[in-house]
Design a protein around this motif. Structure first.
Motif, short mmCIF file in Angstrom:
data_model
loop_
_atom_site.label_atom_id
_atom_site.label_comp_id
_atom_site.label_asym_id
_atom_site.label_seq_id
_atom_site.Cartn_x
_atom_site.Cartn_y
_atom_site.Cartn_z
N LEU A 4 -6.81 6.30 3.83
CA LEU A 4 -6.31 4.93 3.80
C LEU A 4 -6.04 4.47 2.36
N ILE A 5 -6.94 4.78 1.43
CA ILE A 5 -6.86 4.21 0.09
C ILE A 5 -5.88 4.95 -0.81
N GLN A 6 -5.80 6.26 -0.73
CA GLN A 6 -4.85 6.95 -1.60
C GLN A 6 -3.40 6.55 -1.31
N PRO A 7 -2.98 6.47 -0.05
CA PRO A 7 -1.62 5.95 0.21
C PRO A 7 -1.45 4.50 -0.25
N ARG A 8 -2.50 3.70 -0.14
CA ARG A 8 -2.40 2.32 -0.61
C ARG A 8 -2.18 2.29 -2.12
N LEU A 9 -2.97 3.07 -2.86
CA LEU A 9 -2.79 3.11 -4.31
C LEU A 9 -1.41 3.63 -4.68
N ALA A 10 -0.94 4.63 -3.95
CA ALA A 10 0.39 5.16 -4.22
C ALA A 10 1.47 4.12 -3.97
N SER A 11 1.33 3.36 -2.87
CA SER A 11 2.33 2.33 -2.57
C SER A 11 2.28 1.19 -3.57
N VAL A 12 1.07 0.83 -4.03
CA VAL A 12 0.95 -0.18 -5.07
C VAL A 12 1.63 0.31 -6.34
N GLY A 13 1.39 1.57 -6.70
CA GLY A 13 2.04 2.13 -7.88
C GLY A 13 3.55 2.10 -7.77
N ASP A 14 4.08 2.45 -6.60
CA ASP A 14 5.54 2.42 -6.40
C ASP A 14 6.09 1.00 -6.54
N ALA A 15 5.37 0.03 -5.95
CA ALA A 15 5.83 -1.36 -6.04
C ALA A 15 5.80 -1.86 -7.48
#
Length: 548
Positions: free
Chosen positions: A260-271
């Motif tokens: 759950l958290i690694q994809p969230r961090l990745a999406s935050v980074g992309d944004a």
């Protein structure tokens, strides 16, 4: 006559009564002295060991007489009661903070422990649990003392038989204890109470000595707080320090939480990248876990290792400069946004804030999320309105410290991000605050506790990332966890590491952190260094003071 015979049959003979008290003493004393100081040790095999202190004390009670025997009964009960108290305290502290109970340092945490427990499982349940524990503790001590007094008052001929029993137990136990000293032999008997109590006294002595050294450090070490080159690398920019409650390394790397958290961090980074921001991430080792967030705040902002309440109290009355006060002296407007502060906060004076926004100052009109006074999105919205863009524009950049608490236990209900334009005074969050099950229901299921914990971490990261992407402007953000959650969530062997993220539109500034071991992006490398949190302040000062 029939009634008399029936009464005789129901009466217990003195010999049988004394035997019952002897068994009570043996069983209770053995159970207490075998009790482990950590939750995972509470299993039947742990108690299948004979503490030699028990039969030796029983034998002494039967040999001595009068005042000497009663004094032995009193001091024996006192010693066993002390062990019981320390073991119960160890279990509680290990469950929350993954360390032993320290009587010298932890006595002041009783009120804080109550706040955490009552906030997690409810006031009535917490009070009932504490009352039941105290009642059992008192009952055990009363039974132990009464049993020993009965043994001390025993008369022949039963004393001879009991001496034989206790003497035999002591002899057999001594044989097993001696055999267990050889490598590879299982320990079926022990003699640990004297060494256990001595070790705890030694711990107290070392803690007192440590505090003397800490006081000397505070008095002897000086640090220049005004310098024309101080913070020149971030001159004119808002510096926003955000602590995310219970955001630890386990949230990023544990196989139960990483999906759950690694994809969230990745999406935050992309944004963030899409909005022109750069990020670098690393690990830092917190001085605490499971709670006591202020120790992490104090450590990070002072650059001193503050791993207990006594050190924190000393720091709060010292002249040692905080990072906040250093920014203030260098021309920044300093502020604290603390939605968890609902009472007087005298420690704030140490940090040197120009403005303090506690829970009552943030204007939240919505309902609470159990212990959590307001969701993180409202906290950041109020910060933006009251601190970064107040009605009367300030001519100074802001250095702000923000504590986000949506990921604080009891992790119910789990908030959700909404449109920032709809936040208003917070009443829109009422439906979320009324959703979900109460803490007592959630905390009855360990799997659900973990599931809702990580959902609140996901929410906090989503909220911070969205705020920075939409409203970050030219600010520099330092986002980190304060500590790992309790072992119930992480497991018993988790590290004390927490993630730390540097976010800014100044790519050169972010590269300087990468040169110091940070990983590009929002996910720290697994093999990255994990320096202690007290080293982070010096790193920030050094990098922020380099020329642009």
């Amino acid at each position: 006559m029939i009634h008399s015979k029936r009464s005789d049959r129901n009466n217990i003979s003195p010999q049988a009564g004394l035997l019952i008290w002897a068994i009570i003493f043996l069983v209770l004393a053995t159970a207490v002295l075998n009790m482990p100081g950590y939750p995972s040790g509470l299993k039947p095999a742990t108690f299948l060991k004979l503490p030699l202190e028990v039969p030796l004390t029983g034998l002494a009670l039967l040999v001595l007489s009068g005042l000497a025997a009663r004094l032995l009964a009193f001091f024996s009960t006192l010693a066993i009661g002390t062990v019981l108290f320390l073991r119960l305290a160890d279990i509680g502290v290990q469950s929350a903070f993954q360390r032993r109970f320290n009587p010298y340092l932890d006595a002041k945490m009783i009120a804080d422990g109550w706040n955490v427990l009552s906030g997690s499982i409810g006031t009535l349940t917490a009070a009932s649990l504490i009352i039941a524990t105290i009642a059992v503790f008192i009952l055990v001590l009363l039974l132990l003392f009464t049993a020993q007094v009965r043994l001390a008052d025993a008369k022949p001929p039963i004393t001879g038989n009991l001496r034989l029993v206790f003497g035999s137990l002591a002899g057999v136990g001594l044989i097993f204890f001696t055999a267990s000293q050889f490598d590879g032999m299982r320990q079926y008997a022990s003699l640990q109470t004297p060494s256990y109590l001595t070790a705890r006294l030694t711990l107290i002595s070392k803690s007192m000595d440590d505090m003397r050294h800490f006081d000397q450090d505070l008095a002897a070490r000086a640090e220049k707080t005004t310098d024309e080159y101080l913070f020149r690398g971030v001159a004119g920019r808002d510096i926003i320090l955000i602590f995310i409650e219970s955001y630890g390394r386990s949230a990023v790397e544990d196989s139960r939480y990483a999906p759950l958290i690694q994809p969230r961090l990745a999406s935050v980074g992309d944004a963030l990248t899409a909005k022109g921001f750069s990020a670098a991430s690393g690990w830092t080792r917190s001085p605490t876990m499971g709670g006591l967030s202020w120790l992490a705040h104090g450590t990070f902002l002072s650059g001193l290792w503050v791993d207990n309440q006594a050190r924190y109290d000393r720091l709060m009355i010292s002249d040692w400069p905080s990072l906040n006060s250093m920014f203030r002296d260098s021309g920044w407007r300093t502020a604290a946004v603390m939605p968890a502060i609902t009472m007087a906060w005298p420690e704030a004076e140490y940090y040197g804030y120009d403005q303090i926004f506690a829970a009552a100052d943030l204007g939240y009109k919505g309902k609470t999320f159990n212990w959590v006074t307001m969701p993180d999105q409202y906290t950041l919205s109020a910060f933006d309105r009251l601190v970064r863009h107040p009605a009367a524009e300030a001519d100074k950049p802001v250095m702000a410290e923000i504590a986000l608490i949506s990921s604080h236990a009891p992790w119910t209900p789990v908030p959700r991000l909404i449109d920032w334009l709809d936040v208003g005074n917070g009443e829109i969050f009422d439906r979320q605050a009324e959703s979900g099950d109460p803490p007592g229901v959630v905390w009855a299921d360990d799997q659900r506790i973990r599931r809702q914990y990580i959902q609140t971490i996901d929410y906090s990261l989503h909220t911070v990332g969205d705020y920075v992407a939409k409203f970050g402007d030219d600010a520099v953000f330092v986002v980190l966890g304060d500590h790992q959650p309790a072992p119930l969530v992480t497991g018993p062997d988790a590290s004390r590491d927490v993630p730390i993220h540097i976010i800014s539109r100044d790519r050169n500034l972010v590269r300087r952190f990468e040169a110091e071991g940070f990983s590009p992006g929002m996910i720290p490398a697994e093999d990255a260094a994990n320096p202690p949190m007290d080293s982070m302040r010096g790193k920030l000062i050094r990098i922020f003071s380099q020329a642009q």
